[in-house]
Enzyme design. Structure first.
Site, PDB file in Angstrom:
ATOM      1  N   GLU A 289      -6.226  31.636  70.340  1.00 33.92           N
ATOM      2  CA  GLU A 289      -7.096  30.474  70.123  1.00 33.92           C
ATOM      3  C   GLU A 289      -7.620  29.915  71.436  1.00 33.92           C
ATOM      4  O   GLU A 289      -8.686  29.311  71.477  1.00 33.92           O
ATOM      5  CB  GLU A 289      -6.339  29.355  69.375  1.00 33.92           C
ATOM      6  CG  GLU A 289      -6.508  29.408  67.874  1.00 33.92           C
ATOM      7  CD  GLU A 289      -5.977  28.168  67.162  1.00 33.92           C
ATOM      8  OE1 GLU A 289      -5.383  27.277  67.800  1.00 33.92           O
ATOM      9  OE2 GLU A 289      -6.139  28.102  65.935  1.00 33.92           O
ATOM     10  N   HIS A 310       8.731  53.223  66.110  1.00 32.94           N
ATOM     11  CA  HIS A 310       8.674  54.256  65.067  1.00 32.94           C
ATOM     12  C   HIS A 310       7.415  54.114  64.214  1.00 32.94           C
ATOM     13  O   HIS A 310       7.319  54.712  63.148  1.00 32.94           O
ATOM     14  CB  HIS A 310       9.950  54.193  64.217  1.00 32.94           C
ATOM     15  CG  HIS A 310      11.176  54.496  65.019  1.00 32.94           C
ATOM     16  ND1 HIS A 310      11.834  55.696  64.967  1.00 32.94           N
ATOM     17  CD2 HIS A 310      11.839  53.749  65.946  1.00 32.94           C
ATOM     18  CE1 HIS A 310      12.861  55.681  65.812  1.00 32.94           C
ATOM     19  NE2 HIS A 310      12.884  54.504  66.427  1.00 32.94           N
ATOM     20  N   LYS A 424     -13.312  27.886  56.945  1.00 32.01           N
ATOM     21  CA  LYS A 424     -13.134  26.664  56.129  1.00 32.01           C
ATOM     22  C   LYS A 424     -14.450  26.280  55.473  1.00 32.01           C
ATOM     23  O   LYS A 424     -14.498  25.923  54.299  1.00 32.01           O
ATOM     24  CB  LYS A 424     -12.649  25.492  57.001  1.00 32.01           C
ATOM     25  CG  LYS A 424     -11.266  25.681  57.572  1.00 32.01           C
ATOM     26  CD  LYS A 424     -10.848  24.432  58.353  1.00 32.01           C
ATOM     27  CE  LYS A 424      -9.633  24.704  59.193  1.00 32.01           C
ATOM     28  NZ  LYS A 424      -9.324  23.668  60.154  1.00 32.01           N
TER      29      LYS A 424
HETATM   30  O1  PA5 Z   1      -3.821  24.768  67.268  1.00 31.96           O
HETATM   31  C1  PA5 Z   1      -4.432  24.154  66.422  1.00 31.96           C
HETATM   32  O2  PA5 Z   1      -5.116  23.167  66.711  1.00 31.96           O
HETATM   33  C2  PA5 Z   1      -4.370  24.546  64.958  1.00 31.96           C
HETATM   34  O3  PA5 Z   1      -3.543  25.625  64.771  1.00 31.96           O
HETATM   35  C3  PA5 Z   1      -3.858  23.394  64.127  1.00 31.96           C
HETATM   36  O4  PA5 Z   1      -2.567  23.046  64.570  1.00 31.96           O
HETATM   37  C4  PA5 Z   1      -3.827  23.773  62.669  1.00 31.96           C
HETATM   38  O5  PA5 Z   1      -5.101  24.159  62.256  1.00 31.96           O
HETATM   39  C5  PA5 Z   1      -3.325  22.644  61.819  1.00 31.96           C
HETATM   40  O6  PA5 Z   1      -4.131  21.504  61.942  1.00 31.96           O
HETATM   41  P1  PA5 Z   1      -3.586  20.099  61.461  1.00 31.96           P
HETATM   42  O7  PA5 Z   1      -2.375  19.791  62.268  1.00 31.96           O
HETATM   43  O8  PA5 Z   1      -4.700  19.136  61.667  1.00 31.96           O
HETATM   44  O9  PA5 Z   1      -3.230  20.250  59.980  1.00 31.96           O
END
Ligand code: PA5
Length: 447
Positions: A289, A310, A424
């Protein structure tokens, strides 16, 4: 001085030591940009000095809250997705007995997870398992509106209230969310839940040392003080004034960027202990990310050896030569197990009899490293003296700090994740969310 050790020498031969050393000035600038808040995404630097800013009152609050759940629950469900659960699961799995859920004489509740998928069968089976069980909920969502955890929370809140009554349920639900905004904050205030804050300047994937990670880890019975202490050590070691040669985060960031420049676009995080599997999942989110944007970034993958030798071992040994490996090595096992003798020696393995199983594992590790180097795969190593809270704390912060520096070397904002919105948007359009009428029409015309 830190206890975990980064070795980069097995990358040389593929890239030059001189070129890696050539990153010194850039790395120092990236580190300074983090500390001075002058780089991209500088409103998300709350993780940078987080370990050293955790005070006694906060740790006591975490421990006291954990105690309430530990004293009253057989099972605690941690609800969250991405950065809101991966850090806790990574640390809990790494420190837990591998057969934890089967232990009958328990000192701690079983920690399970929800809200990290939309699997109908998963949720059905989870709710069936929780029937007649004393359970509690830690609901973690910064926004409070993420579909997966919101769905799980709706189901489990109702189940808990039905099973234990509204008043009891209210004491067994903890919300970890934004300070003032969002659906979960509003609900927590309405219902009077105990809450912890996810600070505005801490993104999900950098939140393991905030209550997002610390509370579930404490509920599982692990020492969050040691975890934080390890992270504090690494915060100091990788600080603003640390020399390149003494700063493992700086070196890791430099070497992986040089490998990337030389055609190694995939990094595989390797472990030799199955309980480290979710450390790989946590690390993949952190680096994936943070760096995978603007059509660039190393693709982070992970494998569990020797199991995956393996299966994926073939690809790694002889597939496209675009990979490098970072091996997490655990120097000393927590327990001793000896390779047994067999009277008939049908498998021909009596030459191993009497050796520690870990010695065999270590030779598998060394043999694999040499084979992969021979096969054209540069190898980096991160060695932990053993698996405990303190060394894991060091390792978590090391990877976070290196990720911030590495993202800046790559020229991206390592603290945003604009790409995760695309699915989303389509999902809501397909599900005809009010306000998405135009998107619904457009997407339906495409299918
Ligand atoms: O790293 C990030 O920002 C994401 O992985 C969020 O933690 C994830 O999408 C969850 O979001 P939220 O905490 O708003 O539910």
């Amino acid at each position: 001085m830190q206890n975990i050790k980064l070795s980069i020498d097995k990358a040389f031969g593929f890239i030059s030591e001189q070129n890696v050393a050539g990153y010194k000035a850039q790395v120092a600038a990236a580190n300074a940009a983090l500390h001075n808040g002058t780089g991209k995404g500088s409103d998300f630097l709350g993780w940078l000095n987080l370990p050293s800013s955790i005070d006694e009152a906060h740790l006591t609050d975490i421990e006291n809250t954990a105690k309430i759940l530990r004293d009253n629950c057989e099972v605690v469900v941690v609800i969250g997705i991405g950065g809101s659960y991966l850090g806790a699961k990574a640390v809990i799995d790494a420190l837990s007995n591998s057969f934890d859920w089967l232990q009958t004489e328990r000192k701690s509740p079983v920690v399970v997870y929800a809200g990290q998928n939309i699997g109908e069968d998963y949720l059905y089976e989870l709710q069936e398992m929780l029937k007649n069980k004393k359970f509690g909920i830690i609901s973690i969502s910064k926004s409070g509106t993420t579909t997966e955890p919101a769905l799980a929370f709706r189901l489990l809140k109702t189940q808990l209230e039905d099973q234990q009554g509204k008043a009891a349920a209210q004491k067994l639900i903890v919300a970890i969310t934004d300070k003032s905004r969002g659906a979960l904050r509003t609900l927590a205030t309405q219902e009077g839940y105990k809450t912890f804050v996810i600070e505005d300047n801490i993104g999900g994937r950098y939140s393991v040392l905030s209550p997002v990670g610390l509370l579930p880890i404490a509920v599982a019975g692990f020492d969050v003080r040691q975890l934080v202490a390890g992270a504090v050590t690494m915060e100091t070691v990788c600080g603003l004034d640390a020399k390149f040669e003494e700063n493992p985060a700086a070196q890791y960031a430099a070497v992986r960027n040089e490998l990337y420049k030389n055609g190694k676009g995939i990094e595989i995080l390797v472990n030799f202990h199955p309980k480290m599997h979710f450390i790989g999942e946590w690390w993949k989110q952190l680096y994936g990310e943070s760096e995978g944007k603007e059509n660039k970034g190393i693709f982070p993958a992970s494998v569990d050896f020797t199991s995956d030798l393996h299966s994926m071992g073939q690809w790694i040994q002889e597939g496209e030569r675009t990979i490098f490996e970072t091996v997490i090595s655990i120097k000393e096992s927590n327990y001793t197990k000896i390779f047994p003798t067999s009277a008939d020696n049908l498998d021909g393995l009596n030459f191993l009899a009497g050796k520690r199983v870990d010695e065999v594992n270590k030779m598998a590790e060394l043999g694999t490293q040499i084979a992969h180097i021979d096969g054209g795969v540069p190898n980096l190593k991160v060695e932990l003296p053993k698996l405990n809270e303190y060394y894991l704390g060091e390792m978590l912060y090391f990877f976070e700090k290196a990720c911030g520096i590495s993202g800046y070397l790559l020229g991206v904002n390592p603290f945003d994740q604009p790409g995760v919105e695309a699915y989303k948007k389509n999902m809501f359009a397909l599900l005809e969310k009010p306000g998405f009428e135009a998107e619904t029409k457009a997407i339906k015309a495409r299918i």
